[in-house]
Design a protein around this motif. Structure first.
Motif, mmCIF file in Angstrom:
data_model
loop_
_atom_site.group_PDB
_atom_site.id
_atom_site.type_symbol
_atom_site.label_atom_id
_atom_site.label_comp_id
_atom_site.label_asym_id
_atom_site.label_seq_id
_atom_site.Cartn_x
_atom_site.Cartn_y
_atom_site.Cartn_z
ATOM 1 N N ILE A 151 0.890 -1.155 0.136
ATOM 2 C CA ILE A 151 -0.011 -0.097 -0.056
ATOM 3 C C ILE A 151 0.944 1.231 0.022
ATOM 4 N N ILE A 152 0.605 1.971 -1.084
ATOM 5 C CA ILE A 152 1.630 3.156 -1.018
ATOM 6 C C ILE A 152 0.732 4.409 -1.088
ATOM 7 N N GLU A 153 1.432 5.574 -0.509
ATOM 8 C CA GLU A 153 0.660 6.967 -0.547
ATOM 9 C C GLU A 153 1.117 7.708 -1.824
ATOM 10 N N ASP A 154 0.250 8.357 -2.666
ATOM 11 C CA ASP A 154 0.799 9.093 -3.562
ATOM 12 C C ASP A 154 -0.262 10.198 -3.927
ATOM 13 N N SER A 155 0.104 11.657 -3.691
ATOM 14 C CA SER A 155 -0.893 12.545 -3.854
ATOM 15 C C SER A 155 -1.935 12.701 -2.894
ATOM 16 N N GLY A 156 -1.832 12.053 -1.647
ATOM 17 C CA GLY A 156 -2.761 12.289 -0.572
ATOM 18 C C GLY A 156 -3.719 11.052 -0.757
ATOM 19 N N THR A 157 -3.746 10.169 -1.587
ATOM 20 C CA THR A 157 -4.170 8.809 -1.689
ATOM 21 C C THR A 157 -3.412 7.638 -1.517
ATOM 22 N N GLN A 158 -4.275 6.548 -0.899
ATOM 23 C CA GLN A 158 -3.606 5.352 -0.669
ATOM 24 C C GLN A 158 -4.009 4.491 -1.437
ATOM 25 N N ILE A 159 -2.997 3.733 -2.273
ATOM 26 C CA ILE A 159 -3.282 2.890 -3.437
ATOM 27 C C ILE A 159 -2.709 1.299 -3.234
ATOM 28 N N LYS A 160 -3.496 0.183 -3.388
ATOM 29 C CA LYS A 160 -2.867 -0.922 -3.020
ATOM 30 C C LYS A 160 -2.411 -1.531 -4.507
ATOM 31 N N VAL A 161 -1.130 -1.987 -4.592
ATOM 32 C CA VAL A 161 -0.790 -2.530 -5.585
ATOM 33 C C VAL A 161 0.102 -3.793 -5.357
ATOM 34 N N SER A 162 0.349 -4.648 -6.491
ATOM 35 C CA SER A 162 1.165 -5.542 -6.757
ATOM 36 C C SER A 162 1.918 -5.565 -7.777
ATOM 37 N N GLU A 163 2.741 -6.459 -8.125
ATOM 38 C CA GLU A 163 3.633 -6.444 -9.187
ATOM 39 C C GLU A 163 2.742 -6.899 -10.471
ATOM 40 N N GLY A 164 2.831 -6.155 -11.586
ATOM 41 C CA GLY A 164 2.026 -6.400 -12.778
ATOM 42 C C GLY A 164 0.817 -5.297 -12.836
ATOM 43 N N THR A 165 0.400 -4.483 -11.818
ATOM 44 C CA THR A 165 -0.700 -3.642 -11.580
ATOM 45 C C THR A 165 -0.744 -2.465 -12.199
ATOM 46 N N VAL A 166 -1.396 -2.191 -13.031
ATOM 47 C CA VAL A 166 -1.501 -0.989 -13.720
ATOM 48 C C VAL A 166 -2.354 0.169 -13.324
ATOM 49 N N ILE A 167 -1.773 1.149 -12.976
ATOM 50 C CA ILE A 167 -2.473 2.131 -12.067
ATOM 51 C C ILE A 167 -2.476 3.550 -12.625
ATOM 52 N N LYS A 168 -3.024 4.408 -12.469
ATOM 53 C CA LYS A 168 -3.266 5.966 -12.798
ATOM 54 C C LYS A 168 -2.721 6.689 -11.787
ATOM 55 N N ILE A 169 -1.874 7.808 -11.936
ATOM 56 C CA ILE A 169 -1.218 8.660 -10.566
ATOM 57 C C ILE A 169 -1.444 9.907 -11.257
ATOM 58 N N ASP A 170 -1.620 11.016 -10.209
ATOM 59 C CA ASP A 170 -1.739 12.388 -10.715
ATOM 60 C C ASP A 170 -0.112 12.698 -11.363
ATOM 61 N N LYS A 171 -0.484 13.649 -12.637
ATOM 62 C CA LYS A 171 0.813 13.793 -13.216
ATOM 63 C C LYS A 171 1.763 14.787 -12.577
ATOM 64 N N ARG A 172 2.942 14.456 -12.692
ATOM 65 C CA ARG A 172 3.922 15.202 -12.083
ATOM 66 C C ARG A 172 5.327 15.707 -12.887
ATOM 67 N N GLU A 173 5.961 16.573 -12.532
ATOM 68 C CA GLU A 173 7.180 16.974 -13.241
ATOM 69 C C GLU A 173 8.264 15.851 -13.149
#
Length: 104
Positions: A4-26
Motif C-alpha cells: 500500500i503506497i501513498e501518492d498525492s494524498g491517496t492510498q493505493i494497493k498495488v502488486s507486481e504487474g498492476t497498472v494504475i493511474k497517478i497524478d501527473k508530476r514533473e
C-alpha cells in the motif's frame, strides 16, 4: 506480494504487474520509470510489515506507460428560483504506470 503506497494524498494497493493511474508530476524528459518511497504496508509473503507511518527503506518501482487526461467532469451550481446557475468542467491529467518491483 502486495504493498500500500501513498501518492498525492491517496492510498493505493498495488502488486507486481498492476497498472494504475497517478497524478501527473514533473519528470525528466527521458524518464521511463517512477519510484514510490512512501510505502505504508507490505504483505503477502510471510510476515506483514507495517509502517508507523511509513516503512523505512521500502520502495515500489513502476514503468511509465503513457500520459493523458481523464474524461471531463461537469460541475453544475444551481439555486432554484434565483436565476443562478453556473457550469464548469475539469479534466485531470494523469500518468499510467505498471508496477514492476516491490522491495521491503
Amino acid at each position: 506480494m502486495y504493498a500500500i503506497i501513498e501518492d498525492s494524498g491517496t492510498q493505493i494497493k498495488v502488486s507486481e504487474g498492476t497498472v494504475i493511474k497517478i497524478d501527473k508530476r514533473e519528470l525528466a524528459d527521458d524518464a521511463s520509470s517512477v519510484t514510490f518511497d512512501k510505502v505504508i504496508f507490505v504483505g503477502g509473503e510471510g510476515e506483514a510489515k507495517i509502517g508507523a507511518p511509513l516503512l523505512e527503506g521500502a520502495s515500489v518501482e513502476a514503468d511509465i506507460l503513457e500520459e493523458g487526461r481523464d474524461d471531463k467532469i461537469n460541475i453544475v451550481k444551481f439555486k432554484r428560483r434565483k436565476g443562478y446557475h453556473r457550469n464548469n468542467g475539469h479534466r485531470q491529467s494523469y500518468i499510467k504506470v505498471r508496477v514492476t518491483k516491490i522491495s521491503a
